[in-house]
Design a protein around this motif. Structure first.
Motif, PDB file in Angstrom:
ATOM      1  N   THR A 258       0.831  -1.207   0.000  1.00 24.28           N
ATOM      2  CA  THR A 258       0.000   0.000   0.000  1.00 24.28           C
ATOM      3  C   THR A 258       0.867   1.260   0.000  1.00 24.28           C
ATOM      4  OG1 THR A 258      -0.118  -0.162   2.400  1.00 24.28           O
ATOM      5  CG2 THR A 258      -1.981  -1.051   1.154  1.00 24.28           C
ATOM      6  N   LEU A 259       2.147   1.122   0.384  1.00 27.80           N
ATOM      7  CA  LEU A 259       3.029   2.297   0.451  1.00 27.80           C
ATOM      8  C   LEU A 259       3.921   2.447  -0.776  1.00 27.80           C
ATOM      9  CD1 LEU A 259       4.204   2.026   4.166  1.00 27.80           C
ATOM     10  CD2 LEU A 259       2.505   3.608   3.228  1.00 27.80           C
ATOM     11  N   TYR A 260       4.322   1.308  -1.347  1.00 29.50           N
ATOM     12  CA  TYR A 260       5.260   1.366  -2.465  1.00 29.50           C
ATOM     13  C   TYR A 260       4.743   0.479  -3.588  1.00 29.50           C
ATOM     14  CZ  TYR A 260       8.413   2.821   1.318  1.00 29.50           C
ATOM     15  OH  TYR A 260       8.979   3.455   2.385  1.00 29.50           O
ATOM     16  N   ASN A 261       4.810   0.964  -4.826  1.00 38.01           N
ATOM     17  CA  ASN A 261       4.502   0.070  -5.939  1.00 38.01           C
ATOM     18  C   ASN A 261       5.794  -0.525  -6.489  1.00 38.01           C
ATOM     19  OD1 ASN A 261       5.661   1.910  -7.716  1.00 38.01           O
ATOM     20  ND2 ASN A 261       3.705   2.906  -8.177  1.00 38.01           N
ATOM     21  N   ALA A 262       5.652  -1.406  -7.458  1.00 32.59           N
ATOM     22  CA  ALA A 262       6.820  -2.142  -7.959  1.00 32.59           C
ATOM     23  C   ALA A 262       7.865  -1.200  -8.552  1.00 32.59           C
ATOM     24  CB  ALA A 262       6.370  -3.170  -8.997  1.00 32.59           C
ATOM     25  N   GLU A 263       7.410  -0.126  -9.201  1.00 29.16           N
ATOM     26  CA  GLU A 263       8.365   0.798  -9.817  1.00 29.16           C
ATOM     27  C   GLU A 263       9.133   1.564  -8.750  1.00 29.16           C
ATOM     28  OE1 GLU A 263       5.154   0.463 -10.699  1.00 29.16           O
ATOM     29  OE2 GLU A 263       5.749  -0.787 -12.400  1.00 29.16           O
ATOM     30  N   GLN A 264       8.455   1.899  -7.661  1.00 31.79           N
ATOM     31  CA  GLN A 264       9.172   2.580  -6.573  1.00 31.79           C
ATOM     32  C   GLN A 264      10.191   1.639  -5.940  1.00 31.79           C
ATOM     33  OE1 GLN A 264       5.481   3.786  -4.723  1.00 31.79           O
ATOM     34  NE2 GLN A 264       6.061   5.940  -4.913  1.00 31.79           N
ATOM     35  N   ASN A 265       9.799   0.367  -5.784  1.00 30.93           N
ATOM     36  CA  ASN A 265      10.756  -0.596  -5.241  1.00 30.93           C
ATOM     37  C   ASN A 265      11.967  -0.751  -6.151  1.00 30.93           C
ATOM     38  OD1 ASN A 265      11.656  -3.040  -3.600  1.00 30.93           O
ATOM     39  ND2 ASN A 265      11.463  -3.888  -5.656  1.00 30.93           N
ATOM     40  N   ALA A 266      11.729  -0.634  -7.447  1.00 33.80           N
ATOM     41  CA  ALA A 266      12.843  -0.787  -8.389  1.00 33.80           C
ATOM     42  C   ALA A 266      13.842   0.364  -8.251  1.00 33.80           C
ATOM     43  CB  ALA A 266      12.320  -0.871  -9.818  1.00 33.80           C
ATOM     44  N   GLU A 267      13.393   1.512  -7.732  1.00 35.49           N
ATOM     45  CA  GLU A 267      14.278   2.670  -7.623  1.00 35.49           C
ATOM     46  C   GLU A 267      14.691   2.985  -6.195  1.00 35.49           C
ATOM     47  OE1 GLU A 267      15.648   3.734 -10.106  1.00 35.49           O
ATOM     48  OE2 GLU A 267      14.351   3.250 -11.793  1.00 35.49           O
ATOM     49  N   LEU A 268      14.157   2.284  -5.228  1.00 31.36           N
ATOM     50  CA  LEU A 268      14.468   2.540  -3.815  1.00 31.36           C
ATOM     51  C   LEU A 268      14.866   1.250  -3.122  1.00 31.36           C
ATOM     52  CD1 LEU A 268      11.482   4.856  -2.782  1.00 31.36           C
ATOM     53  CD2 LEU A 268      13.860   5.549  -3.079  1.00 31.36           C
ATOM     54  N   PRO A 269      15.701   1.300  -2.099  1.00 31.07           N
ATOM     55  CA  PRO A 269      16.457   2.471  -1.654  1.00 31.07           C
ATOM     56  C   PRO A 269      17.751   2.592  -2.443  1.00 31.07           C
ATOM     57  CG  PRO A 269      16.876   0.638  -0.206  1.00 31.07           C
ATOM     58  CD  PRO A 269      15.942   0.135  -1.269  1.00 31.07           C
ATOM     59  N   SER A 270      18.625   3.518  -2.035  1.00 32.03           N
ATOM     60  CA  SER A 270      19.910   3.687  -2.710  1.00 32.03           C
ATOM     61  C   SER A 270      20.853   2.561  -2.322  1.00 32.03           C
ATOM     62  CB  SER A 270      20.567   4.998  -2.271  1.00 32.03           C
ATOM     63  OG  SER A 270      19.661   6.057  -2.270  1.00 32.03           O
ATOM     64  N   GLU A 271      21.790   2.275  -3.215  1.00 33.82           N
ATOM     65  CA  GLU A 271      22.991   1.552  -2.827  1.00 33.82           C
ATOM     66  C   GLU A 271      23.952   2.653  -2.385  1.00 33.82           C
ATOM     67  OE1 GLU A 271      21.983  -1.322  -2.665  1.00 33.82           O
ATOM     68  OE2 GLU A 271      22.517  -2.581  -4.384  1.00 33.82           O
ATOM     69  N   GLU A 272      24.584   2.502  -1.231  1.00 30.39           N
ATOM     70  CA  GLU A 272      25.309   3.627  -0.635  1.00 30.39           C
ATOM     71  C   GLU A 272      26.823   3.454  -0.662  1.00 30.39           C
ATOM     72  OE1 GLU A 272      23.706   4.894   3.230  1.00 30.39           O
ATOM     73  OE2 GLU A 272      21.995   3.587   2.807  1.00 30.39           O
ATOM     74  N   PHE A 273      27.484   4.519  -1.066  1.00 31.29           N
ATOM     75  CA  PHE A 273      28.945   4.606  -1.015  1.00 31.29           C
ATOM     76  C   PHE A 273      29.255   5.370   0.272  1.00 31.29           C
ATOM     77  CE2 PHE A 273      32.791   5.740  -3.966  1.00 31.29           C
ATOM     78  CZ  PHE A 273      33.663   5.277  -2.999  1.00 31.29           C
TER      79      PHE A 273
END
Lengths: 432, 140
Positions: A258-273
């Motif tokens: 209900t909070l995130y759709n599949a496209e948002q999951n595909a872009e979140l979260p960051s991989e962090e340096f």
């Protein structure tokens, strides 16, 4: 008994050498001196910046993980599955054409981590770190000693990456055996544990004495926490600081539809340096990094909704954020002089490649370069340095990938080595 | 640069509503493709790990193609979904991820998704019925 060991060792050597036959044709000893290092016509299948080429050092080694190059140019590759009962491959190029013409192996334990320093080769299994004295690039296997021992075995994020600094310390990553510290791992509807008990022994980087035998995890110091899974890390000698790549959490949409759709999951979260200082806390599992808002957000398992920060406001920020799920599995600050000057002191990163980006195509599967300024921070955007590992231009399912970049190492002449986790290919990147 | 990201996001957002008709989790959509709800359950709950074509993720999540777990004993298969699975080898390979329990799914959803995987990705095996799932759940 002894005889049969020797025999089987010889046999292993034969088998191994024949495996390499296709990449390393035998050369007569006479021809040796005249052979020059040069890139393969097709750069071993890689696409590289102009003026830079690559050659395949060896192929078919097995499930390769990290690698290291000795001062004499011998290449040591760790395996995640034993081959002929051995976990570390040694590649030797005797005639100077860059292609391995001797392939031996040693050590009966599988694993990921390997680093050469202080006259030793350190190698990790998922439950220990062992070191061997080195002389003229050769490992004295019989003189191996255990530096860290008795670590808890767990499979998820269980591999131990290792690194040395120049002050006598050994760093070991302890990935969290969990996605988001839920009561029931990866189970929809299961709450996040608060406080997360996993953080006591996992989800961070521990520092050990690089020269002391038989240390337990409790003998080490929790150097940094809130790191879900770090596979790539490197000590930056110019800065005198540790840097690490954090794998962000998975499955925001399948856990919280209900909070995130599949496209948002595909872009979140960051991989962090991350620039990792003693005492750093990067926020896992309570927080994840959102590169569009450039903030640490409260994870939905802890009441977050993608918009609120709450306790995440004060958490340490990455120095650079990459697209989600690309799986940064190696980090290397380049200090050599072989590649063009722009690469010196910048960072190479292996993105092993994603699996959790459906319905978008998968991402990663390349080696990136990040230019660095004198202040120890990136001085520009990342660029694609080496690509073409996977074979096709689009990867929908990770299983399609012919190769995936996994490990990075620098040779004594400034060559950059890349290992592949699928079949166990090793490339050497040189100036053309 | 920032502009591109914003337009990119907008685009993704717009695309999102179209694509989520296929991959989304909303109940209204469930109803629309009821005829094939085994596939829908798969897309919502299994695809992330086992992938669209059932090929899995090397070293992390096993494939669901032509293996004993999928084609063999139906009781064992139902138990994988009800209880989850960890630390076993599949066709001689070990996988480092953990298969979570999906006992929150209804008997019908589990039966449908298992029937779907038993008849997709080149697999051919008998259907699983809600009654079979119900029986295993009761034993749990």
């Amino acid at each position: 008994m002894k005889k049969s060991i020797i025999l089987s060792a010889l046999f292993g050597l034969l088998v191994n050498t024949s495996l390499l036959a296709n990449t390393a044709p035998k050369k007569s000893p006479k021809a040796q001196k005249s052979i020059k290092l040069k890139a393969d016509v097709d750069n071993g299948g890689l696409t590289l910046p102009k003026g830079i080429g690559a050659l395949v050092v060896a192929d078919g080694l097995g499930k390769a993980r990290h690698l290291a190059v000795a001062p004499n140019g011998d290449v040591y590759v760790r395996l995640n599955k034993l081959v002929n009962g051995k976990g570390t491959v040694v590649l030797k190029d005797t005639d100077g054409d860059g292609k391995a013409d001797q392939n031996t192996s040693f050590g009966n334990f599988l694993g990921t981590g390997i680093v050469i320093g202080n006259g030793y080769l350190y190698a990790s299994s998922d439950t220990s770190v062992v070191r061997y004295p080195m002389k003229d690039g050769k490992v004295d296997e019989a003189a191996g000693e255990t530096i860290v021992t008795g670590l808890e075995h767990y499979s998820e994020h269980g591999s131990k990456s290792i690194e040395l600094d120049d002050k006598g310390h050994l760093y070991v990553t302890f990935g969290a055996p969990s996605n988001a510290c839920q009561e029931k791992n990866r189970q929809k509807g299961s709450k996040g544990m608060d406080p997360c008990p996993i953080l006591e022994w996992h989800g961070g980087i521990w520092q050990f004495d690089a020269n002391k035998k038989n240390q337990k995890q409790a003998d080490g110091v929790r150097y940094a926490t809130g790191l879900r899974n770090v596979v790539g890390l490197d000590w930056n000698k110019q800065q005198g600081e540790l840097y690490a790549m954090q794998h962000g959490r998975d499955q925001l949409n399948t856990m919280f539809s209900t909070l995130y759709n599949a496209e948002q999951n595909a872009e979140l979260p960051s991989e962090e340096f991350c620039l990792v200082k003693k005492g750093s806390d990067f926020g896992w599992p309570y927080c994840y990094h959102d590169r569009f808002q450039n903030k640490k957000m409260l994870a939905p398992e802890y009441g977050g909704d993608g918009k609120i920060q709450e306790r995440c406001e004060g958490k340490d920020q990455p120095i650079m954020a990459f697209p989600a799920h690309w799986a940064p599995n190696a980090l290397l600050f380049y200090t050599g002089n072989l590649l063009p000057a722009k690469y010196k002191n910048g960072a190479f990163i292996c993105f092993h490649g994603s699996w959790n980006r459906a319905p978008l195509k998968q991402g990663g599967y390349f080696v990136a370069f990040v230019p660095f300024g004198k202040n120890g921070k990136p001085s520009g955007e990342y660029e694609v340095f080496a690509e073409g590992f996977a074979g096709g231009s689009e990867i929908k399912n990770p299983n399609e990938a012919k190769a995936r970049p996994m490990g990075l190492a620098q040779g004594p002449d400034g060559s950059l080595y890349i290992s592949d986790s699928v079949k166990g290919k090793v490339w050497r990147v040189i100036k053309n | 640069m920032f502009k591109y990201i914003v337009t990119g996001l907008l685009l993704v957002g717009m695309l999102g509503s179209a694509v989520s008709a296929r991959y989304g989790q909303k109940n209204t959509i469930h109803k629309a493709i009821q005829a094939d709800s085994g596939q829908l359950v798969y897309e919502n709950y299994c695809l992330a790990c086992h992938q669209e074509d059932g090929s899995g993720v090397p070293n992390l999540n096993p494939p669901l193609i032509q293996n004993e777990w999928v084609l063999g004993d139906s009781v064992r298969l139902i138990k994988v979904v009800l209880n989850g699975l960890k630390g076993v080898e599949v066709a001689g390979e070990s996988y480092s991820n953990e298969m979570p329990s999906h006992d929150f799914l209804s008997d019908k959803d589990i039966a449908n998704v298992l029937t779907y995987i038993r008849k997709s990705f080149g697999n051919k095996a008998n259907a699983i019925t809600p009654a079979m799932v119900k029986m295993q759940r009761a034993k749990k």
